[in-house]
Design a protein around this motif. Structure first.
Motif, PDB file in Angstrom:
ATOM      1  N   SER A   1       0.845  -1.427   0.101  1.00 28.20           N
ATOM      2  CA  SER A   1       0.025   0.018  -0.089  1.00 28.20           C
ATOM      3  C   SER A   1       0.727   1.453   0.023  1.00 28.20           C
ATOM      4  CB  SER A   1      -0.911  -0.032   1.408  1.00 28.20           C
ATOM      5  OG  SER A   1      -1.766  -1.195   1.253  1.00 28.20           O
ATOM      6  N   HIS A   2       1.760   1.306   1.067  1.00 30.02           N
ATOM      7  CA  HIS A   2       2.707   2.451   0.869  1.00 30.02           C
ATOM      8  C   HIS A   2       3.494   2.605  -0.180  1.00 30.02           C
ATOM      9  CE1 HIS A   2       0.995   2.788   5.131  1.00 30.02           C
ATOM     10  NE2 HIS A   2       1.280   4.283   5.013  1.00 30.02           N
ATOM     11  N   ALA A   3       4.249   1.384  -0.646  1.00 24.56           N
ATOM     12  CA  ALA A   3       5.061   1.374  -1.749  1.00 24.56           C
ATOM     13  C   ALA A   3       4.364   1.878  -2.980  1.00 24.56           C
ATOM     14  CB  ALA A   3       5.480  -0.078  -1.808  1.00 24.56           C
ATOM     15  N   THR A   4       3.324   1.821  -3.258  1.00 22.29           N
ATOM     16  CA  THR A   4       2.574   2.112  -4.573  1.00 22.29           C
ATOM     17  C   THR A   4       1.906   3.356  -4.423  1.00 22.29           C
ATOM     18  OG1 THR A   4       0.657   0.810  -4.249  1.00 22.29           O
ATOM     19  CG2 THR A   4       2.652  -0.277  -5.364  1.00 22.29           C
ATOM     20  N   GLY A   5       1.321   3.616  -3.267  1.00 20.38           N
ATOM     21  CA  GLY A   5       0.375   4.692  -3.083  1.00 20.38           C
ATOM     22  C   GLY A   5      -1.083   4.636  -3.994  1.00 20.38           C
ATOM     23  N   ALA A   6      -1.286   3.486  -4.645  1.00 12.79           N
ATOM     24  CA  ALA A   6      -2.464   3.406  -5.463  1.00 12.79           C
ATOM     25  C   ALA A   6      -3.165   2.142  -5.293  1.00 12.79           C
ATOM     26  CB  ALA A   6      -2.013   3.532  -7.109  1.00 12.79           C
ATOM     27  N   ALA A   7      -4.300   2.287  -4.884  1.00 20.24           N
ATOM     28  CA  ALA A   7      -5.098   1.082  -4.547  1.00 20.24           C
ATOM     29  C   ALA A   7      -5.136  -0.113  -5.801  1.00 20.24           C
ATOM     30  CB  ALA A   7      -6.698   1.459  -4.284  1.00 20.24           C
ATOM     31  N   LYS A   8      -5.196   0.654  -6.966  1.00 17.25           N
ATOM     32  CA  LYS A   8      -5.365  -0.454  -7.968  1.00 17.25           C
ATOM     33  C   LYS A   8      -4.006  -1.302  -8.128  1.00 17.25           C
ATOM     34  CE  LYS A   8      -4.175   3.261 -10.967  1.00 17.25           C
ATOM     35  NZ  LYS A   8      -4.620   4.388 -11.680  1.00 17.25           N
ATOM     36  N   LEU A   9      -2.692  -0.802  -7.518  1.00 14.14           N
ATOM     37  CA  LEU A   9      -1.731  -1.374  -7.648  1.00 14.14           C
ATOM     38  C   LEU A   9      -1.286  -2.445  -6.430  1.00 14.14           C
ATOM     39  CD1 LEU A   9       0.706   1.312  -9.021  1.00 14.14           C
ATOM     40  CD2 LEU A   9      -0.190  -0.564 -10.432  1.00 14.14           C
ATOM     41  N   VAL A  10      -2.220  -2.541  -5.502  1.00 17.14           N
ATOM     42  CA  VAL A  10      -2.104  -3.186  -4.461  1.00 17.14           C
ATOM     43  C   VAL A  10      -2.253  -4.704  -4.689  1.00 17.14           C
ATOM     44  CG1 VAL A  10      -2.840  -3.688  -2.075  1.00 17.14           C
ATOM     45  CG2 VAL A  10      -2.576  -1.283  -2.714  1.00 17.14           C
ATOM     46  N   ARG A  11      -3.282  -4.921  -5.171  1.00 18.45           N
ATOM     47  CA  ARG A  11      -3.603  -6.264  -5.769  1.00 18.45           C
ATOM     48  C   ARG A  11      -2.345  -6.975  -6.604  1.00 18.45           C
ATOM     49  NH1 ARG A  11      -4.783  -8.895 -10.293  1.00 18.45           N
ATOM     50  NH2 ARG A  11      -5.671 -11.081 -10.073  1.00 18.45           N
ATOM     51  N   PRO A  12      -1.960  -6.550  -7.519  1.00 16.58           N
ATOM     52  CA  PRO A  12      -0.652  -7.196  -8.573  1.00 16.58           C
ATOM     53  C   PRO A  12       0.639  -7.339  -7.352  1.00 16.58           C
ATOM     54  CG  PRO A  12      -1.346  -5.302  -9.330  1.00 16.58           C
ATOM     55  CD  PRO A  12      -2.467  -5.386  -8.432  1.00 16.58           C
ATOM     56  N   MET A  13       0.807  -6.148  -6.730  1.00 14.01           N
ATOM     57  CA  MET A  13       1.879  -6.312  -5.981  1.00 14.01           C
ATOM     58  C   MET A  13       2.016  -7.165  -4.635  1.00 14.01           C
ATOM     59  SD  MET A  13       4.291  -4.641  -7.504  1.00 14.01           S
ATOM     60  CE  MET A  13       3.283  -5.475  -8.960  1.00 14.01           C
ATOM     61  N   ALA A  14       0.817  -7.253  -4.140  1.00 16.02           N
ATOM     62  CA  ALA A  14       0.646  -8.306  -3.030  1.00 16.02           C
ATOM     63  C   ALA A  14       0.694  -9.678  -3.489  1.00 16.02           C
ATOM     64  CB  ALA A  14      -0.848  -8.110  -2.485  1.00 16.02           C
ATOM     65  N   LEU A  15       0.026 -10.190  -4.761  1.00 20.58           N
ATOM     66  CA  LEU A  15       0.334 -11.335  -5.107  1.00 20.58           C
ATOM     67  C   LEU A  15       1.831 -11.653  -5.522  1.00 20.58           C
ATOM     68  CD1 LEU A  15      -2.844 -11.424  -7.704  1.00 20.58           C
ATOM     69  CD2 LEU A  15      -2.398 -12.302  -5.251  1.00 20.58           C
ATOM     70  N   ALA A  16       2.421 -10.502  -6.122  1.00 19.82           N
ATOM     71  CA  ALA A  16       3.793 -10.925  -6.593  1.00 19.82           C
ATOM     72  C   ALA A  16       4.564 -11.107  -5.324  1.00 19.82           C
ATOM     73  CB  ALA A  16       4.398  -9.354  -7.127  1.00 19.82           C
ATOM     74  N   ALA A  17       4.459 -10.307  -4.129  1.00 12.00           N
ATOM     75  CA  ALA A  17       5.043 -10.484  -2.806  1.00 12.00           C
ATOM     76  C   ALA A  17       4.919 -11.785  -2.176  1.00 12.00           C
ATOM     77  CB  ALA A  17       4.548  -9.570  -1.881  1.00 12.00           C
ATOM     78  N   ALA A  18       3.627 -12.236  -2.253  1.00  9.84           N
ATOM     79  CA  ALA A  18       3.176 -13.758  -1.694  1.00  9.84           C
ATOM     80  C   ALA A  18       4.081 -14.513  -2.642  1.00  9.84           C
ATOM     81  CB  ALA A  18       1.971 -13.871  -1.804  1.00  9.84           C
ATOM     82  N   ALA A  19       4.317 -14.372  -3.919  1.00 12.57           N
ATOM     83  CA  ALA A  19       4.931 -15.602  -5.073  1.00 12.57           C
ATOM     84  C   ALA A  19       6.130 -15.602  -4.478  1.00 12.57           C
ATOM     85  CB  ALA A  19       4.383 -14.967  -6.316  1.00 12.57           C
ATOM     86  N   CYS A  20       7.153 -14.472  -4.271  1.00 14.35           N
ATOM     87  CA  CYS A  20       8.414 -14.334  -4.336  1.00 14.35           C
ATOM     88  C   CYS A  20       8.672 -14.606  -2.831  1.00 14.35           C
ATOM     89  CB  CYS A  20       8.924 -13.166  -4.545  1.00 14.35           C
ATOM     90  SG  CYS A  20       8.778 -11.728  -3.745  1.00 14.35           S
ATOM     91  N   GLY A  21       7.766 -15.195  -2.000  1.00 17.52           N
ATOM     92  CA  GLY A  21       8.380 -15.625  -0.754  1.00 17.52           C
ATOM     93  C   GLY A  21       8.073 -14.682   0.514  1.00 17.52           C
ATOM     94  N   ALA A  22       7.410 -13.759   0.390  1.00 16.26           N
ATOM     95  CA  ALA A  22       7.336 -12.802   1.597  1.00 16.26           C
ATOM     96  C   ALA A  22       6.581 -13.553   2.663  1.00 16.26           C
ATOM     97  CB  ALA A  22       6.587 -11.582   1.389  1.00 16.26           C
ATOM     98  N   ASP A  23       6.872 -13.331   3.816  1.00 18.16           N
ATOM     99  CA  ASP A  23       6.309 -14.008   5.033  1.00 18.16           C
ATOM    100  C   ASP A  23       4.949 -13.333   5.501  1.00 18.16           C
ATOM    101  OD1 ASP A  23       8.352 -16.098   5.630  1.00 18.16           O
ATOM    102  OD2 ASP A  23       9.507 -14.076   6.022  1.00 18.16           O
ATOM    103  N   GLY A  24       4.585 -12.432   4.722  1.00 20.41           N
ATOM    104  CA  GLY A  24       3.342 -11.624   5.032  1.00 20.41           C
ATOM    105  C   GLY A  24       3.121 -10.341   4.468  1.00 20.41           C
TER     106      GLY A  24
END
Lengths: 334, 334, 334, 334
Positions: free
Chosen positions: B270-293
């Protein structure tokens, strides 16, 4: 605050936004142009979150009519601020040479450096007692003892002293320190800014490594909003991809800041470049582009004397440089 | 510490450096190779300034043999740290969803958001009470009142709570806050890091906007050196030239950190992108690359409901995303 | 090439690496130190991919013993190169003022500006005929017609001319252009660099917006490896997060380059800052820190005359600045 | 074009600006609002220099009403472009796996890698024959011979081939190359962009290391303005202060570009990270955030086999990754 709507904003969303703005306690003046609808907010809009409004999908942009920086703005205060400390003036045509070692190490060291830089024309003595270190295992400074030694050297030479504070709780130790330095890493430590804003002594505020000129001014504003108007801004390099120096010295920010603010702007070429051999050219460049002073590291310790070391100048190098800086000032100062 | 000399280092300077090092209380073992002379320092070299030595003109480079991060290093602690808070586990294969509004605004708001995100599977509730704001004139949060409301919402829903502290002097107010957040601007507020290092509760440490992975680990080390081993690292975007998002989310730092440290690493899209519409793709990417939360902003206020706003998701958007994140985890988690 | 192995490199992997290196046709000298194993490659190692070796998991680092830049290195050629063009000298203590409009627009314009800057002491006339534009729909320059007008103005005033080439296939049109400029966007257009390396006339090579000092030198090396030794380097600002100027002028690169290379280094404050009011302070700073010349935009068109415009100076502003630059040079040139 | 004037613009300067604009052949519609004066330019304003007008001291900002990118804009072409090459589709829901070695080295190597990646599901074969190298002394690729070997491997396996062109003059050699790659360093080599715009075959355009999303689109526009509509965009990392990877992979640009343009967007995690162990997590992240394809380096050479090397994957690593990517696509593709 002025809100410029996108040309394709629907009537319904527009009404809802205007309704919401009115609920926040401001009047909304609608200016319907051929190309854009502009909402002018009348009344105190300071509690309305600018970013929130700017992020709405019907909003093109938001402009703040009143200056976001009130105290430090050149517009509100056209004349240069001249900061005075122990008879030394900084800003408004008064150029200030600040010099000393990175860290206070011993009485012998700090007194020797103080005498030497004074003889070369330095007007303020710097010396670190609380050191911001990336690693908790690195030397953190002599702390209270370092401040005591620095004060002693100041008394001995008659030079006012500058030293960095890292925590509000340490401020009582700085009572006899003439200028309080806020380091780059604490530029947005808003709590600390507020605390030094309560003081009535000069604050030397260093620009953060990833901070814009406006953010630096906003941090100055935190200090000034507390009533402390003696703020000296300091450019010390920003973080970029560039690896030829430790940081990238952004000298253009000096004239940019002079246009935006009445506060004095000095430059620290030692920390910016991290290399003694680059201090001279960057110090001359800073003087040429209108900086109000220079903060330069000078050492006299044996390891440095051993070879051309790191970022500090030897006393004789500093002496030569100080003369050159004066000559550059003579031909460039307006 | 190992000091590699330049091939053309003069015998005289070499002797003087070795002499100086011995004066610092370490033994110096000289290893003369065909191409390089290497000085091995034996004994406690922790008080010797690495940068000072590295800056000497006869020195090619300096290497620290012992890990600069002792507590947080993967080498010293091969197994993943699992941080536990109120029955919720983070790290070591345990994925944690943290959600809530940017700022706590009212009881109604925070309780409604808390219920909603809990129903979507969030395990921790976030909410800002002390807000780091660039301008002293912007809304600074509800402070103690905000914390009280957040605690109430936590009790109501059974969700542990996370909130940001900005000053050591405010820590007493955070007694009932389950996870203490250190914001990006305070990542190198070493005084504050030392203070939270004295606590025995989890700290969520956000990466500074211009900080490297190693600097983030060094800041974690400040906390852990105080005995508090429950540190959660958080990537939230870095500052670059790039203007298509507010900050540039650096997802590669997630696997880089997982190699260097045993601490859990989460991502705040959320803070990284500052844009609601980018939260979904970046959240999925973070989950895919192994983030712990993931820490995600969710709102339910009327201005946001009005249009697709700023950086927070609507509850129904969050609900959908939470399901997708779980599915990505199912196919990527090792 | 020297390959430093990690302390924990296994014997088996070490042997395999040494075997592979020998297959590449070099001898491998093994220097076993107390702390590190160093492999010295003897023979021509230029075809071995440095990055490939450096990326291996048993390799700590790779050092190239021979300078990566052969022709442009200060080490191989200690004396300053003095580039000569039509009687004008650049480098080795000779300071050069290059001025002219951003784009050649008309005979009237270019001749008027040429006369004006000559009267102020400029020694070379610049003017763009082929313009690198981000958008294909923007004005791309007068091309061949622009070059013809520029040559006419050069003849009229006796000033040698500088203009940018964007494609190797346009080089025949530049036969009478005295200095060929390679723009920042083409700094790593290796094909174009090779082509101008075949010429025997000066090349003004601008630093790319995201290029390091070493990459700039490597691009100069492409030109010099072709036999064209008359290369002038030009700092024109790098891309950073900083938004107070169009680019961040990196003046420290001037002394850094002077240490690494014998080639002259000039500065373009107009493109770096994008703002006329910043050209003066940055030009003075560049002169003070040892630049060998300045390239400055000067205009005389009515729109600019209308207000203080964009990045070009008015002739009278340039005239005043030229005098100040000379005075700064008098007090700073070694 | 819309020109927004500053509130304090003088009547006289305003009139002069309007007069000048009319001389340029456009009509000027003046919209006088309560807060701002807006000039609407009617007619073809494409030859008016936007930056020039924006730099005037009475101008607040300039907005271009018509999209600056005409051909590649999502607004002008709402449906996804699907690029087709030899039966393979990229974009519009079609995900494409491109794989192969960094450089073509020998027939044995390229055929072996081609067979292996095909078996793992790759649909296009990549291989460099002309290599952009920072140093003129580094291996520059096998050139024409490399292309011949790549074509042979393509025929052998039935995989269409992708290779980078560095100079317009080499294009004749690329006749049988299915997809022409423009590298990051040539993203603003406008001459080369125009030349590939004359072709009627797909172009894979890599983002420059310091280029914004809009600049990437503008470069695509150069190609499309020539009539070649088959452009594939590729994110491959940007240059930042961050040193934990070779470049910083900017995954948020994927959804940002998808909103702005109808062109397919792929990701190259190999060059972005420069480290084989980071390719897997970044490839999964790219797939999760909606990329239309992945370009990944795969090798089978003995040095790499020796240890975990550099940035290329071993065939078996690629095979495993390809399966994971498919599973991520199954749960995230809309």
């Amino acid at each position: 605050m002025i809100v410029i709507l996108k040309p394709d904003a629907s009537e319904e969303k527009r009404s809802r936004l205007i309704g919401w703005l009115k609920e926040q306690g401001v009047e909304v003046h609608i200016s319907q142009g051929a190309y854009q609808t502009v909402l002018g907010l009348i009344g105190d809009a300071s509690h309305i979150d600018r970013d929130l409004v700017a992020g709405l999908d019907i909003v093109d942009s938001v402009k703040t009519v009143t200056e976001p920086f009130k105290c430090c703005s050149r517009r509100s205060h056209p004349d240069d601020t001249v900061v005075e400390v122990g008879g030394v003036k900084i800003g408004g045509g008064h150029f200030c040479m600040i010099a000393g070692p990175c860290s206070v190490e011993s009485e012998e060291q700090i007194v020797a450096v103080a005498r030497s830089v004074k003889a070369s024309g330095a007007q303020l003595l710097r010396g670190g007692a609380f050191k911001p270190r990336t690693s908790p295992y690195d030397f953190q400074g002599l702390k209270a003892d370092g401040l005591a030694l620095l004060k002693m050297a100041g008394r001995e030479t008659g030079l006012p002293i500058v030293s960095e504070v890292m925590a509000a709780s340490d401020l009582p130790l700085f009572e006899d320190v003439d200028v309080i330095q806020i380091g780059a890493r604490n530029m947005q430590n808003f709590d600390l800014l507020r605390e030094v804003g309560k003081l009535r002594k000069p604050v030397l505020l260093k620009r953060g490594m990833a901070s814009t000129a406006k953010e630096l001014l906003m941090s100055a504003e935190y200090i000034m909003a507390g009533g402390n108007e003696q703020v000296i801004l300091c450019e010390r390099g920003i973080r970029t991809f560039d690896d030829c120096t430790r940081n990238t010295l952004d000298l253009a920010v000096v004239p940019v800041l002079h246009e935006l603010t009445h506060l004095p702007v000095i430059v620290d070429p030692s920390h910016a470049t991290g290399a003694a051999k680059l201090v001279r050219p960057m110090a001359l460049a800073a003087a040429a582009c209108g900086a109000d002073g220079l903060m330069i590291e000078v050492h006299n310790d044996p390891l440095h004397a051993l070879c051309d070391g790191a970022q500090a100048l030897r006393p004789e190098e500093y002496d030569k440089l100080a003369g050159e800086v004066r000559r550059v000032r003579q031909v460039t100062a307006k």
